[in-house]
Enzyme design. Structure first.
Site, mmCIF file in Angstrom:
data_model
loop_
_atom_site.group_PDB
_atom_site.id
_atom_site.type_symbol
_atom_site.label_atom_id
_atom_site.label_comp_id
_atom_site.label_asym_id
_atom_site.label_seq_id
_atom_site.Cartn_x
_atom_site.Cartn_y
_atom_site.Cartn_z
ATOM 1 N N MET A 130 -8.157 9.045 8.875
ATOM 2 C CA MET A 130 -8.588 9.419 7.527
ATOM 3 C C MET A 130 -9.696 10.475 7.560
ATOM 4 O O MET A 130 -10.620 10.442 6.754
ATOM 5 C CB MET A 130 -9.050 8.184 6.740
ATOM 6 N N ASP A 166 0.809 -1.210 0.000
ATOM 7 C CA ASP A 166 0.000 0.000 0.000
ATOM 8 C C ASP A 166 0.846 1.264 0.000
ATOM 9 O O ASP A 166 2.057 1.225 0.219
ATOM 10 C CB ASP A 166 -0.892 0.022 1.248
ATOM 11 N N LYS A 196 -3.564 3.609 -2.318
ATOM 12 C CA LYS A 196 -4.743 4.458 -2.500
ATOM 13 C C LYS A 196 -4.504 5.785 -1.795
ATOM 14 O O LYS A 196 -4.172 5.816 -0.611
ATOM 15 C CB LYS A 196 -5.985 3.791 -1.894
#
Length: 252
Positions: A171, A35, A57
């Protein structure tokens, strides 16, 4: 025969915070599917002949959709290869590790989950903020500030979140104004301290401390970029005494 898949948590950012077992899975792998935000030093531990595949991502940009990542993991394992799916933090904490594991179960592919230290506790710790403290917070809650767009309705109970003694939000930077509005609308006082921790545990770590009422207008807070862990609650004040990491990156 199918190969085995390791769903490995790389920890919160500092490569030294990976577990011994996690490091073993990197060194054993034929294929590493990794990731965004995985430390380069960890990838250097891979075998010289290992295949390294980036599937990171970022906000607004996904290298591959989750279904394609699931298929990629399975494809390599079905070739008989040992696959390490290397994920930031812990694979089962907002990491979609559960989705990947279910896909492997459906295909009959053996897997092992290797837990990692979540940034929900590590980032506050590196900022000098304990998420619990005997006189300030007997519990803490962790939520995501970025829920799946596929959900019919939000699953975060903001009344419950506002009542948490310590609330950690991952996030959530892009949704900070909405998060502050919801917490205050459900009774969280405007003077409640809040900490924004950018790149927690990394050399680039930056910390901004403010209050719920003031944070969205704070110029230092506005200058921060993702990734950011958000901590809300009285334990934030303990940073005044416990900020053990003296050198942090300049903001701006």
């Amino acid at each position: 025969m199918f190969g085995k898949v390791y769903l490995t948590g790389a920890g919160p950012g500092d490569p030294k915070l990976i577990t011994i077992r996690g490091l073993e899975t990197i060194r054993e792998a034929d294929v590493i599917i990794y990731d965004r935000l995985i430390a380069e030093d960890l990838l250097k531990e891979a075998r010289a002949d290992a295949e390294l595949l980036y599937v990171g991502k970022a906000s607004g940009h996904h290298t591959l959709k989750q279904e394609a990542i699931n298929a990629l993991i399975a494809d390599r394992a079905m070739r008989g290869l040992t696959v390490t799916r290397l994920k930031g933090g812990d694979p089962f904490v907002f990491g979609r590790g559960g989705e990947e594991a279910l896909h492997l179960v459906e295909l009959g592919i053996e897997f092992e989950v290797v837990p990692g230290i979540s940034s929900s506790i590590a980032a506050p710790a590196y900022a000098g903020i304990p998420v619990t403290h005997r006189t300030l917070a007997a519990s803490f809650a962790v939520i995501t500030g970025h829920e799946s767009a596929e959900k019919e309705r939000a699953s975060v109970d903001w009344s419950w979140a506002a009542g948490a003694e310590t609330l950690v939000i991952l996030m959530g930077l892009s949704a900070l104004p909405q998060i502050v509005e919801r917490l205050m609308a459900h009774g969280k006082p405007g003077e409640t301290p809040i900490a924004l921790i950018h790149s927690g545990t990394r050399k680039a770590q930056q910390v901004v401390v403010s209050t719920l009422a003031a944070v969205t207008n704070d110029p230092e807070a506005k200058a921060l970029k993702s990734p950011v862990a958000i901590v809300v609650g009285p334990v934030v004040h303990m940073r005044d005494q416990l900020a053990w990491r003296k050198v942090e990156a300049a903001i701006g």
